[in-house]
Write a protein that holds these residues in place. Structure first.
Motif, PDB file in Angstrom:
ATOM      1  N   HIS A 186     -21.186 -29.905  20.323  1.00  0.00           N
ATOM      2  CA  HIS A 186     -20.031 -30.769  19.847  1.00  0.00           C
ATOM      3  C   HIS A 186     -21.016 -32.330  19.182  1.00  0.00           C
ATOM      4  O   HIS A 186     -20.358 -32.291  17.256  1.00  0.00           O
ATOM      5  N   ALA A 207     -13.982 -31.148  14.764  1.00  0.00           N
ATOM      6  CA  ALA A 207     -13.659 -32.525  14.364  1.00  0.00           C
ATOM      7  C   ALA A 207     -15.590 -32.885  15.095  1.00  0.00           C
ATOM      8  O   ALA A 207     -15.839 -34.470  14.280  1.00  0.00           O
ATOM      9  N   THR A 219     -16.393 -32.948  10.216  1.00  0.00           N
ATOM     10  CA  THR A 219     -16.279 -33.777   9.841  1.00  0.00           C
ATOM     11  C   THR A 219     -15.448 -35.541  10.656  1.00  0.00           C
ATOM     12  O   THR A 219     -15.530 -35.273  11.305  1.00  0.00           O
ATOM     13  N   GLY A 220     -16.068 -36.399   9.704  1.00  0.00           N
ATOM     14  CA  GLY A 220     -15.187 -37.519  10.509  1.00  0.00           C
ATOM     15  C   GLY A 220     -13.486 -37.731  10.263  1.00  0.00           C
ATOM     16  O   GLY A 220     -13.138 -39.058  10.705  1.00  0.00           O
ATOM     17  N   LYS A 221     -13.026 -37.218   9.402  1.00  0.00           N
ATOM     18  CA  LYS A 221     -11.201 -37.092   9.285  1.00  0.00           C
ATOM     19  C   LYS A 221     -10.717 -36.548  11.210  1.00  0.00           C
ATOM     20  O   LYS A 221     -11.490 -35.964  11.885  1.00  0.00           O
ATOM     21  N   PRO A 222      -9.098 -37.303  10.927  1.00  0.00           N
ATOM     22  CA  PRO A 222      -8.552 -37.020  12.745  1.00  0.00           C
ATOM     23  C   PRO A 222      -8.131 -35.335  12.600  1.00  0.00           C
ATOM     24  O   PRO A 222      -7.935 -34.429  11.291  1.00  0.00           O
ATOM     25  N   LEU A 235     -10.703 -41.516  18.362  1.00  0.00           N
ATOM     26  CA  LEU A 235      -9.940 -41.453  17.096  1.00  0.00           C
ATOM     27  C   LEU A 235      -8.815 -42.104  16.554  1.00  0.00           C
ATOM     28  O   LEU A 235      -8.257 -41.988  15.220  1.00  0.00           O
ATOM     29  N   ARG A 293     -11.143 -42.718  12.934  1.00  0.00           N
ATOM     30  CA  ARG A 293     -10.794 -42.301  12.562  1.00  0.00           C
ATOM     31  C   ARG A 293      -9.549 -41.857  11.781  1.00  0.00           C
ATOM     32  O   ARG A 293      -9.694 -42.108  10.312  1.00  0.00           O
ATOM     33  N   ILE A 294      -8.327 -42.433  12.612  1.00  0.00           N
ATOM     34  CA  ILE A 294      -7.336 -42.732  11.632  1.00  0.00           C
ATOM     35  C   ILE A 294      -7.138 -43.814  10.654  1.00  0.00           C
ATOM     36  O   ILE A 294      -7.418 -44.022   9.216  1.00  0.00           O
ATOM     37  N   ASP A 304      -9.840 -45.275   9.313  1.00  0.00           N
ATOM     38  CA  ASP A 304     -10.464 -44.994   8.306  1.00  0.00           C
ATOM     39  C   ASP A 304      -9.919 -44.072   6.797  1.00  0.00           C
ATOM     40  O   ASP A 304     -10.267 -44.396   6.026  1.00  0.00           O
ATOM     41  N   LEU A 305      -8.522 -43.929   7.395  1.00  0.00           N
ATOM     42  CA  LEU A 305      -8.430 -43.070   5.987  1.00  0.00           C
ATOM     43  C   LEU A 305      -7.472 -44.322   5.316  1.00  0.00           C
ATOM     44  O   LEU A 305      -7.211 -43.936   4.185  1.00  0.00           O
TER      45      LEU A 305
END
Lengths: 129, 129, 129, 129, 129, 129, 129, 129
Positions: free
Chosen positions: A39, C72, C75-78, F120, F123-124, F126-127
């Motif tokens: 991961h 996960a 990517t750096g997105k949720p 987590l 990541r949220i 950062d959007l």
């Protein structure tokens, strides 16, 4: 050139890796030990698998233990998974390792049972003349 | 002469054995299928293992699934176990197959996952030149 | 350009994907649905993630459910994971999805609960002005 | 000549064997204690069972705990199994011992409960005039 | 006069009781079958146990399966418990039956495995000359 | 004004809260930490949620871990739940947090995995541009 | 004025609620049945509890089953929880209902066991002269 | 004359009994504490229940925890069960206590949660004018 590639997902799996190497040290087979997380180091993992000439992979991992499955998806060689009891008595790792989808096989041994991963690798290598 | 010996503990495991043979039929490897219970036919099992020249054993069993472990204690070849969900979603069989004592390795695949047992056997056999 | 990328590990997860799209259809957000297995299509998966401009990923998977974790890690997105009850009431998939190592977070919702994955994605997207 | 044969799968089960002998020492019945693994010493196990004149067998084992079942498959005498909590709180051993296939009965007592194995053996032996 | 007393906790356990009687019918031993709940008919249960001359008791029960344990606390004869999968795959009944406190032994067989309860009873009765 | 509200159900969850704050301290996001039990302080909890301008909630709780779900029912913001292994290896808390009814989503991370809750949340956040 | 308030978290719990009312119909006690989700209707739930003069509350819920605990946190009356087997054989609901923090007690009965919730309520009400 | 009878199955449950009495000491209700095993002292248990004028029974037990159920079968008063984590994290005791057959209700609280047993008893007693 090595016979067995021994990978662990985290430095905290080192004690289980020792159980693997202790058994392999008493065999005629060579091995290489690495700490690479499926991961956290996906690129390094892919490169390691590509360049490795190991005949058998042993992957040691706890928690959601993706390491053995990811290796099995990137090599055609046999992959042995060792679930580690980091949490939940290792039930999480055992299910993550054993319950692979059809087509991507992983050979699971018992929880924390690095010795049996080595013994299984030896049985496989002994088939090669 | 066969490459793979496929044993199941009970006639009721036949559907899972078909998943094994379906995959092996699409490979270059030969196999032999038998119904022999570790608990009910211990003598026949021992004789079968002794006379077999199979390179890999696949053992399919539910409940307290002793078949893979007993085979592994009587051969030096790799043994792959397939836990069957006869009761308790196969958790009983998975634990019985995976949690072998050090020194007697069994390669467990997922519950009812006969296909992966065959795929794993093929990966092992492909190592032999 | 899509807001949500909805990926499932296998065609058999389609019913759960419908629960996701049913909720998203009643929102203002766009989405894209794909079947890509983490284990069987690792290259396609990597390419899909790289080229996607989705702000949130929803990954649906059963068994050893590696899909959410692999996404996960790339990517750096949720990333939201939906465990599917393909075997063992979904306990295998729930543990595989939730028990990620520190540093690679996945947001697990309940077993087969595609609706909540969509609701969670909407709450996240609603934060963006 | 002994009334009860007490077998354990591994030296590490000794503490549980003591719980058996502590209870039997306070009874009128004689017993013999041996360490023989079903998986690692299958030949010795078979010989021991054949030559033993014990009326009841008590088998102590952890992990995939095959010992009680193997004994039950090779004798017509009652076999009592004691699951040991070596891993997974003993759930693996309990399921391995209790979930025997029809026709090969094992009497499981509780996890680590060597005392009850002895008490059960005494109740059985007390039936003999 | 009977050799085996077969008790079930509820009329819904009848199918499992048939598995017991099917095996006993092929033996030389006599038996008596009763429906008496440990929880709902405690007085009748106590009277039945007191007046019975059975040498072995088989108690069939699901859920919190108290029947085998209560019988074992009121007789000095061997008691065999059969956990029934009324709920939770029988895990509740298996744990209730196997995990007895030291001093009050119950011999647990597998979930729904009435056949093995009968086979175990026969092995015990065969010890009596 | 804070970005993340970190709530724990009990003072005994403090060590897990530190894992959250350790990660957030290395980010650009601000946070507020509170001990408020969903069951013992329902009024304070409601008031805290109402007055808070946090964009993401992290709720840490063990046992029947109602805190994340209650928060999710009273805010439209994303709620992340961290199951704590106070009892039963955290399986009770994990199931309580993950198995929410459709319409009230909670994002569960792994048992005791405060770090991933923070990752987590980042990541949220950062959007948001 | 009612003696017992019977609440269920979802219309899908109706069958279990019938088991409650079937038993109460044969008693001298009155009752009121409502569908109010702890997570989806928190305001209605709070109002219902405040205005109700019920002496005992019975709360029926599946999944992460917060209903009984939320009621117990808002009333000083005894609260009985009935876990429903919506998923995971009801293990999720049983743990969510039973594992309450000290100070906020809920009386859990067995999975789907609406009858016992009613019987328990009757025993409590019978104490009132 | 006492309000609450607190019974434990074994002297080893004493620590949990203290959690009960600590809470009751801060209430206006009187109580009596006894060690009586359902399995080892069935006659004493029956006599104690018959002669007791307690309005509520609290029964503390581990393993196959029959005590609460046996009491519930011999009294018409409310019975509260406290599962003790003697083995298997208390899962065995929790299932044994909660999964009672319809008609014989036991109110289960959480594992080792003696405090909540007392709080529940107080809520019940508070209903009596």
């Amino acid at each position: 050139m090595v016979d067995v590639a021994v990978l662990m997902g985290s430095e905290s799996d080192r004690a289980i890796a020792h159980r693997v190497s202790n058994v392999l040290d008493n065999s005629k087979y060579s091995y290489d030990v690495q700490v690479i997380s499926a991961h956290r180091n996906p690129v390094e993992l892919e490169e390691y698998i590509k360049q490795s000439d190991a005949k058998v992979f042993i992957a040691i991992a706890g928690l959601s233990a993706a390491l053995p499955g990811v290796i099995a998806s990137k090599t055609g060689k046999p992959v042995i998974g060792v679930p580690v009891s980091a949490k939940m008595m290792g039930l999480d790792a055992l299910l993550s390792i054993a319950q692979m989808p059809p087509g991507v096989p992983v050979a699971s041994v018992g929880v924390d049972n690095g010795a049996n991963a080595a013994h299984l690798a030896i049985r496989i290598l002994d088939l090669i003349p």
